[in-house]
Design a protein around this motif. Sequence first.
Motif, mmCIF file in Angstrom:
data_model
loop_
_atom_site.group_PDB
_atom_site.id
_atom_site.type_symbol
_atom_site.label_atom_id
_atom_site.label_comp_id
_atom_site.label_asym_id
_atom_site.label_seq_id
_atom_site.Cartn_x
_atom_site.Cartn_y
_atom_site.Cartn_z
ATOM 1 N N GLY A 122 0.814 -1.220 0.000
ATOM 2 C CA GLY A 122 0.000 0.000 0.000
ATOM 3 C C GLY A 122 0.841 1.260 0.000
ATOM 4 N N LYS A 123 1.827 1.339 0.881
ATOM 5 C CA LYS A 123 2.608 2.584 0.925
ATOM 6 C C LYS A 123 3.494 2.708 -0.312
ATOM 7 C CE LYS A 123 6.219 0.941 4.155
ATOM 8 N NZ LYS A 123 6.828 1.125 5.488
ATOM 9 N N MET A 145 1.336 4.082 -2.965
ATOM 10 C CA MET A 145 1.189 5.530 -2.767
ATOM 11 C C MET A 145 2.395 6.265 -3.349
ATOM 12 S SD MET A 145 -0.364 5.982 1.106
ATOM 13 C CE MET A 145 -0.369 7.786 0.999
ATOM 14 N N LEU A 146 3.584 5.779 -3.013
ATOM 15 C CA LEU A 146 4.810 6.428 -3.500
ATOM 16 C C LEU A 146 4.892 6.372 -5.021
ATOM 17 C CD1 LEU A 146 7.579 7.754 -3.059
ATOM 18 C CD2 LEU A 146 8.516 5.475 -2.588
ATOM 19 N N ASN A 168 2.455 6.463 -7.069
ATOM 20 C CA ASN A 168 1.533 7.489 -7.579
ATOM 21 C C ASN A 168 2.034 8.903 -7.298
ATOM 22 O OD1 ASN A 168 -1.081 6.386 -8.815
ATOM 23 N ND2 ASN A 168 -0.724 5.025 -7.075
ATOM 24 N N ILE A 169 2.508 9.138 -6.080
ATOM 25 C CA ILE A 169 3.002 10.480 -5.732
ATOM 26 C C ILE A 169 4.144 10.880 -6.659
ATOM 27 C CG2 ILE A 169 4.272 11.745 -3.934
ATOM 28 C CD1 ILE A 169 2.482 10.288 -1.858
ATOM 29 N N LEU A 213 -5.771 -0.739 -2.539
ATOM 30 C CA LEU A 213 -5.789 0.652 -2.987
ATOM 31 C C LEU A 213 -4.600 1.353 -2.339
ATOM 32 C CD1 LEU A 213 -9.525 1.772 -2.872
ATOM 33 C CD2 LEU A 213 -8.188 1.057 -4.864
ATOM 34 N N PRO A 214 -4.044 2.393 -3.009
ATOM 35 C CA PRO A 214 -4.316 2.699 -4.411
ATOM 36 C C PRO A 214 -3.672 1.663 -5.338
ATOM 37 C CG PRO A 214 -2.553 4.114 -3.595
ATOM 38 C CD PRO A 214 -3.022 3.301 -2.424
ATOM 39 N N ARG A 215 -4.185 1.557 -6.556
ATOM 40 C CA ARG A 215 -3.505 0.728 -7.558
ATOM 41 C C ARG A 215 -2.178 1.409 -7.920
ATOM 42 N NH1 ARG A 215 -5.155 -3.600 -6.587
ATOM 43 N NH2 ARG A 215 -4.400 -4.394 -8.586
ATOM 44 N N TYR A 230 0.861 3.126 -10.001
ATOM 45 C CA TYR A 230 0.851 3.982 -11.189
ATOM 46 C C TYR A 230 1.383 3.219 -12.394
ATOM 47 C CZ TYR A 230 1.796 8.124 -14.064
ATOM 48 O OH TYR A 230 1.815 9.058 -15.061
#
Lengths: 349, 349
Positions: free
Chosen positions: B90-91, B94-95, B97-98, B161-163, B165
Amino acid sequence: MRFGVNFFPTVGPADKSAARYFEETLHLAVLAEQLGFDHVKTIEHYFARYGGYSPDPVTFLAAVAARTSRIRLVTGAVIPAFTHPVQLAGKLAMLDNISGGRLDVGFGRAFLPEEFEAFEIPLDESRPRFEEGVEACRRLWTEEDVVVEGRFHRFGPVTLLPRPYQVPRPPILVATAISPESCVAAGEKGYGLMLVPSIHKPEAVQELLTLYRKAWADAGHEGQGTIQMTYNCYLAEDGDEARRLGRLYSERTNQVMAEAVASWATTRSEGYRGYEKIAERVASSDFGRQLEQGKVLVGDPDDVLALLAGIRGRFGDVTISLQVISGNLPPEESERTLRLFAAHVLPAM
Amino acid sequence: MRFGVNFFPTVGPADKSAARYFEETLHLAVLAEQLGFDHVKTIEHYFARYGGYSPDPVTFLAAVAARTSRIRLVTGAVIPAFTHPVQLAGKLAMLDNISGGRLDVGFGRAFLPEEFEAFEIPLDESRPRFEEGVEACRRLWTEEDVVVEGRFHRFGPVTLLPRPYQVPRPPILVATAISPESCVAAGEKGYGLMLVPSIHKPEAVQELLTLYRKAWADAGHEGQGTIQMTYNCYLAEDGDEARRLGRLYSERTNQVMAEAVASWATTRSEGYRGYEKIAERVASSDFGRQLEQGKVLVGDPDDVLALLAGIRGRFGDVTISLQVISGNLPPEESERTLRLFAAHVLPAM
Ligand SMILES: [Ca+2]
Ligand SMILES: [Ca+2]
Ligand SMILES: [Ca+2]
Ligand SMILES: [Ca+2]
Ligand SMILES: [Ca+2]
Ligand SMILES: [Ca+2]
């Protein structure tokens, strides 16, 4: 009163890509600092559109830290039941250092059965795991050669690295639904409180605050403690327009929450009495009534000033976290809310 | 060949505050992007000066992501044995996507007994936990309604979530000491390899690379796979000055590592054969011999170009992660290394 922004995503891949979600919220976080807001907050949730884009608040807040220099960063909340205290305390200490001491740590118990199932943690252990986890983090931040001999974790002696930036540690806040015991315990320990007043009767919230402030004072802490309250907030120049949109976004948010809590219909836990009715409560929530009761900050700036006067009258000088993105609104509307709030509300408060 | 920067802290509170450590490394990370380097990497370690300032590489890399736009972000490595796969996947998602898809995920087994003790994980479970954890993350990134029925984790169906990137997922690399099985497995699965060549004989590394590349080709993957190698790197305009400082910083780094591995003298684990001698190996490590053997990149730019020609001759067109901060040198010297490398070495490679 002080005002910050709580980023509570209520979107999934069919609504908005996660890359766009983070681009928009990072933009809003930087704007919030520029506009003079007090803090940026985000949550920890998994799997569901209800918060699932944010499984690790620390990851998002580290990105915010790198783009900002003044605004405070708040976890609202991290869940000790799901993370080993060494990892939780460690990454939070990193964030405290990366941000130059701008971290406030909100801890929560979590309440979605699917999350507990994924982490293979019984719901009934939620409270003791929460208590043991918060205490372990506090000790890892403030003591050296820590030995933890708990019910769920046994390790040590260890000395956490990095040490937190803030001395003796980042401020701790405790997220609570409606538990008097939690509020008294938080006051005694000198921790802040995080509440969501919209899910309670005002009298019940007042009672909790009285208990908390009394416990705080009785324990000899300075000041009156810290109380953070979350409110949905939608502003427009025209109040009717704001209310029309506020209703739409609130209803969408409720829909997403209803999906997330559906499994409570068939779940029971001693530690979560009454949660079997949570789906009903969400379904029967009415925007018009919430607005009348001052449970949402929606309208033109004058309307919102009047609503805030009511909140101050009921609860005192609390800190408010504005939910300006929940409901999957266009980012321009979240930005408008922040700009109107900063232009017309902040200077008057 | 491609070149990035590996931030491996070897400092504790008595050497440098964590706030200053992160300020310096964030500055160097931004500089690395400006100078044309390929990636920024950091590690996961706990408690000891050996890496302990970086218990969560994702937190640091999220801050780097927010300050950069092109450079890739590499975990070198995260440890699945210490983190629940839902949190780890998960994290990292996130990274991903960020950062707009700039993440490469290196996974490792870890090897410090104190870390396993703190997480209450037997050293002997390190390999199966690693394998189960990597596979769980891969599935959480690429599949929906994932059911994990492993030896250590049983949960699902869940959809993360999130999927991520990147489609179908961020590239995966596997950190390995000297295990032929790990290299073959990585090649078969289409994963990259992370190696630290300085701790092995060159012939042993060559053998591993041959096994990896053959497994990669036999499995029908395109290209030749990805190989990331870490080297200590200290440059100065004057080669003798660089070698004098390089010796100092290498010896300091070895001292910090010796502290961290001391408990191996009294630890035994089937999964870590030979580690009882690791403290001896670190203690007997000699900078002059390492330089002769091309195991450190130290000297003036011409010297380093010659050393890199040797590495390319032995190992082919690998990706190199430069350790430019290990040894607690003044940040100006790390910056000088990056600037000299970018000015004189990058254009020639
Ligand atoms: Ca133990
Ligand atoms: Ca009107
Ligand atoms: Ca009005
Ligand atoms: Ca289960
Ligand atoms: Ca010379
Ligand atoms: Ca020369």
